[in-house]
Scaffold this active site. Structure first.
Site, PDB file in Angstrom:
ATOM      1  N   HIS A 185       0.907  -1.162   0.000  1.00 59.26           N
ATOM      2  CA  HIS A 185       0.000   0.000   0.000  1.00 59.26           C
ATOM      3  C   HIS A 185       0.935   1.197   0.000  1.00 59.26           C
ATOM      4  O   HIS A 185       1.522   1.524   1.041  1.00 59.26           O
ATOM      5  CB  HIS A 185      -0.878  -0.031   1.256  1.00 59.26           C
ATOM      6  CG  HIS A 185      -1.594   1.260   1.545  1.00 59.26           C
ATOM      7  ND1 HIS A 185      -2.583   1.757   0.753  1.00 59.26           N
ATOM      8  CD2 HIS A 185      -1.435   2.155   2.546  1.00 59.26           C
ATOM      9  CE1 HIS A 185      -3.017   2.910   1.257  1.00 59.26           C
ATOM     10  NE2 HIS A 185      -2.330   3.170   2.348  1.00 59.26           N
ATOM     11  N   HIS A 238      -3.377  -0.020  -5.845  1.00 59.97           N
ATOM     12  CA  HIS A 238      -4.156   1.215  -6.050  1.00 59.97           C
ATOM     13  C   HIS A 238      -3.307   2.477  -6.203  1.00 59.97           C
ATOM     14  O   HIS A 238      -3.450   3.434  -5.452  1.00 59.97           O
ATOM     15  CB  HIS A 238      -5.259   1.406  -4.992  1.00 59.97           C
ATOM     16  CG  HIS A 238      -4.867   1.199  -3.556  1.00 59.97           C
ATOM     17  ND1 HIS A 238      -5.722   0.662  -2.633  1.00 59.97           N
ATOM     18  CD2 HIS A 238      -3.733   1.484  -2.879  1.00 59.97           C
ATOM     19  CE1 HIS A 238      -5.134   0.616  -1.461  1.00 59.97           C
ATOM     20  NE2 HIS A 238      -3.931   1.109  -1.585  1.00 59.97           N
ATOM     21  N   ASP A 311     -10.600  -2.887  -5.351  1.00 62.27           N
ATOM     22  CA  ASP A 311     -10.243  -2.305  -4.049  1.00 62.27           C
ATOM     23  C   ASP A 311     -11.483  -2.246  -3.147  1.00 62.27           C
ATOM     24  O   ASP A 311     -11.700  -1.281  -2.414  1.00 62.27           O
ATOM     25  CB  ASP A 311      -9.639  -0.910  -4.236  1.00 62.27           C
ATOM     26  CG  ASP A 311      -8.744  -0.517  -3.067  1.00 62.27           C
ATOM     27  OD1 ASP A 311      -8.492  -1.375  -2.200  1.00 62.27           O
ATOM     28  OD2 ASP A 311      -8.325   0.650  -3.027  1.00 62.27           O
TER      29      ASP A 311
END
Lengths: 428, 309
Positions: A185, A238, A311
């Protein structure tokens, strides 16, 4: 010899298989749950059930490489069964599940549990991520080898960044020994601490604590260097900023083992979706400025972005009906993954083939899964879709339990007409 | 005013602001005459809902409501409870059941009054939310300036201090810019919000330059917890460079006025000699204007709501 009852011929469809480049009108034959044959001229075996696709697109069932399931620990938000319903409605047949649950997926038994919870639904294959660190706490490394043996596809701490450089270095090096990538992340945790939106004019006007967009590029730059140092493979989840995408583009050109995905909010929305403190638009990473959204769109087209993931992050009303900075971040995305992605096809940014590739074989390849193709002999995980059919996202009426979509009210073109899991019709 | 609530200054039209200031002006005269208008809000219920302590603002609203004849109730809600948000919306449901007409809200979270406004029937007045806005403070500041300087347009106003965390600064920037004043912010870079210039202000990191030629010097409260090395190394360093004393004030116009929303940290952001100077400091006047401005706001919103009923 008569065909068994579980044979079905799906005919009059546009077969679309990015893995092989196939794009032609024809039919596809399912027998015993696998793709037995496909092509332009397919005979009708005796006793086969015939399904008329009426010219719609038939592609592999979608592979969603970033999904937060409610289980274990968050069943009040979503269960594997309710997520599977939403997945089926979204044409998704395989999901990679994040490990930062309660408890975290840092034990081989939990990996097996998630796999079987998926099988029980009959709708989805769950590919569990293993925790990168015990309890996803960012400290001691989890048992990558044992987790891998149990079926973990890669290692990550989910929504939590692996912030410690030493821990990340060790994880990348050790995971490489088991042929697995580390999924990050990408957000510097200290720069992100306390932040609710992207730092900038909007954050200033709303009086909300900002996270500089550079927090993403800073961690991406570090981890690219650590991947080079260790020879490990890093995957950035993401990705949402132009600056980070530029670093990834350069690193790929240098031959670093780096890949990345993005999620529909980052190419369909910008920070203005927050409007008057709309907490359903509170995401992590936060929605960005328009220039970053455009950079994500460009990176979908030029191949810098390897996959699109939903996501999906289920939240309930108590998580979201709070002052903005106190509300939980995250949005659901299973049911809207395809429709929002197809908006990029309709606006001419990417081809339909590229869109489906980003949603099927590309993420499957990253996860080391054989799913996401129409190859003969593979499980008949299929998605029948009408790329033109219009619908509107309506929070409250979304399939599945959680309703926290940032796309409420969004008009979309492109709807799933049917979904098959291992030859069984599960939607439509 | 074509709004049911007063949640923020941003987005208000200059004419709306002007109308509020004009009405407030009339309430200044009324208050000074010792008369009241207790029939105006008779039978109306005003609830002061404070999730954050503020004796000054709460008292000012209480007095404003009472002078117009409203039934005023003070509710202090502790934010130390585990689930703050639930408290907020539960409270909204309670207030609806109480048939509250005017709801004055102070909350430590930006946007909390906006959230409440979606859930309650009452007209919501933001009495300060997090680091977002404090609209009645900006109105009372504007009224104070207008009475002293005769206008707002063209004045140079230097807002000094913790702009990053200041709802007072944001509301003042929006209001003064809308009314044609030239607004500057003066603070160390760590206390200036991102893209501050996009709000239409000039940014300074030096008091001498920032105050040069200013008509109004508006000081902001700097909380002590910011000055432990987090954003500023120490209180003494802050006072040395950014605390307002007569030496720094000398860079402003000779007749520049000094303002502070209170409560003051004497010796940190402002020297006592400046704060108490009867000529330059208008800090006490700000308090007086506060009551008049809040009477005007209550008056307008009560009228607006009557029309809606």
């Amino acid at each position: 010899m008569s065909e068994p009852l579980n044979s079905v011929l799906i005919e009059n469809v546009r077969l679309l298989d990015p893995a092989s480049g196939l794009d032609q009108m024809g039919a596809l034959l399912v027998q015993h749950g696998v793709i037995a044959d496909l092509g332009a001229a397919l005979g009708r075996p005796d006793g086969v059930a015939v399904f008329d696709g009426k010219g719609a697109v038939l592609c592999p069932g979608l592979v969603d490489m970033r999904v937060e399931l409610g289980e274990p620990g968050g069943e009040f938000r979503e269960t594997v069964a309710s997520a599977a319903l939403a997945a089926s409605a979204g044409g998704i047949t395989t999901v990679a599940a994040l490990p930062d649950s309660m408890p975290a997926i840092d034990d081989p038994a939990l990996v097996r549990l998630l796999r079987s919870r998926g099988e029980e639904t009959g709708r989805i294959t769950v590919l569990p991520y293993g925790a990168a660190t015990r309890g996803c706490r960012g400290e001691e490394m989890a048992e990558f080898g044992l987790l891998r043996e149990a079926g973990a596809v890669a290692f990550t701490d989910g929504a939590r960044a692996i912030g410690n450089s030493r821990t990340m270095r060790t994880a990348l090096a050790y995971a490489a020994g088991f042929g697995a990538m580390v999924v990050q992340h990408p957000e510097d945790p200290e720069l992100a601490r306390g932040g609710a939106v992207t730092q900038g004019e909007l954050a200033t006007r709303l009086g909300l604590p900002g996270i500089p967009a550079a927090a993403e590029a800073i961690l991406v730059a570090r981890d690219i260097r650590l991947a080079e140092l260790t020879g490990g493979a890093v995957h950035f989840a993401h990705v949402s900023t132009g600056e980070a995408l530029a670093l990834i583009r350069q690193a790929k050109a240098r031959g670093v083992r780096v890949s990345c995905d993005t999620a529909p909010p980052y190419f369909d929305l910008n920070e203005t979706a927050i409007g008057d403190y709309r907490t359903y638009a509170k995401l992590s990473p936060p929605l960005r400025a328009e220039a970053d959204r455009l950079a994500v769109v460009a990176a979908l087209a030029d191949g810098t972005i390897d996959a699109i993931a939903s996501d999906h992050q289920p939240r309930d009303a108590d998580d979201k009906r709070l002052p903005f900075a106190q509300a939980a971040s995250g949005g659901v995305g299973l049911a809207t993954l395809l429709g929002v992605t197809l908006a990029q096809v309709h606006s001419g940014q990417i081809s339909l083939m590229r869109a489906i590739e980003l949603l099927t074989c590309a993420p499957a390849r990253l996860l080391g899964s054989s799913a996401g193709t129409l190859a003969k002999g593979s499980p008949a995980d299929l998605c029948l879709l009408d790329p033109e059919r219009a619908w509107q996202v309506n929070v409250g009426n979304l399939p599945g339990k959680a309703q926290n979509s940032p796309f409420d009210g969004r008009a979309l073109e492109g709807r799933v007409l049917g979904t098959w899991k291992a030859g069984q019709r599960v939607f439509g | 005013m074509a709004h049911r609530h007063l949640l923020q200054i941003e987005g208000l039209h200059p004419q709306q602001i002007e109308a509020m200031l004009d009405l407030a002006e009339s309430y200044v005269l009324l208050n000074r005459s010792g008369k009241t208008q207790r029939d105006l809000l008779r039978g109306r219920t005003l609830i002061n809902l404070f999730f954050e302590d503020s004796t000054r603002t709460r008292t000012s609203f209480e007095l404003a409501g009472k002078r117009l004849g409203a039934d005023v109730i003070n509710m202090s809600v502790s934010t130390s409870s585990v689930n703050k948000g639930e408290t907020l919306l539960d409270t909204a449901a309670t207030l609806n059941a109480m048939m509250c007409d005017l709801l004055v809200v102070r909350h430590d979270q930006s946007g909390a009054p906006n959230l409440l406004a979606q859930k309650v029937d009452a007209a919501v007045i933001n009495a300060g939310d997090g680091t977002h806005e404090h609209p009645t403070q900006a109105l009372l500041d504007a009224l104070t300036i207008r009475r002293r300087k005769g206008r707002l347009e063209g004045l140079i106003v230097a807002i000094c201090g913790d702009v990053l965390h200041s709802r007072v600064a944001r509301s003042n920037i929006h209001l003064l810019s809308a009314m044609g004043a030239i607004v500057r912010v003066v603070a160390p870079p760590t206390l200036i919000p991102a893209e501050a210039a996009r709000l239409g202000v000039a940014v300074f990191h030096d008091m001498a330059k920032g105050l040069a030629g200013a008509d109004v010097v508006m000081m902001l409260r700097v909380q002590r917890e910011r000055m432990n090395g987090g954003l500023v190394p120490s209180a003494r360093e802050y006072f040395h460079f950014f605390g307002l004393d007569f030496d720094k004030l000398a860079h402003a116009k000779k007749d520049a006025i000094v303002m502070h929303p209170g409560p003051m940290n004497r010796g940190v952001e402002i020297d006592s000699a400046v704060a108490d100077d009867p000529v330059r400091s208008v800090i006490k006047e700000q308090v007086e204007m506060g009551v008049a401005v809040r009477m005007a706001v209550l008056d307008i919103l009560a009228r607006e709501n009557r029309r809606n009923v």
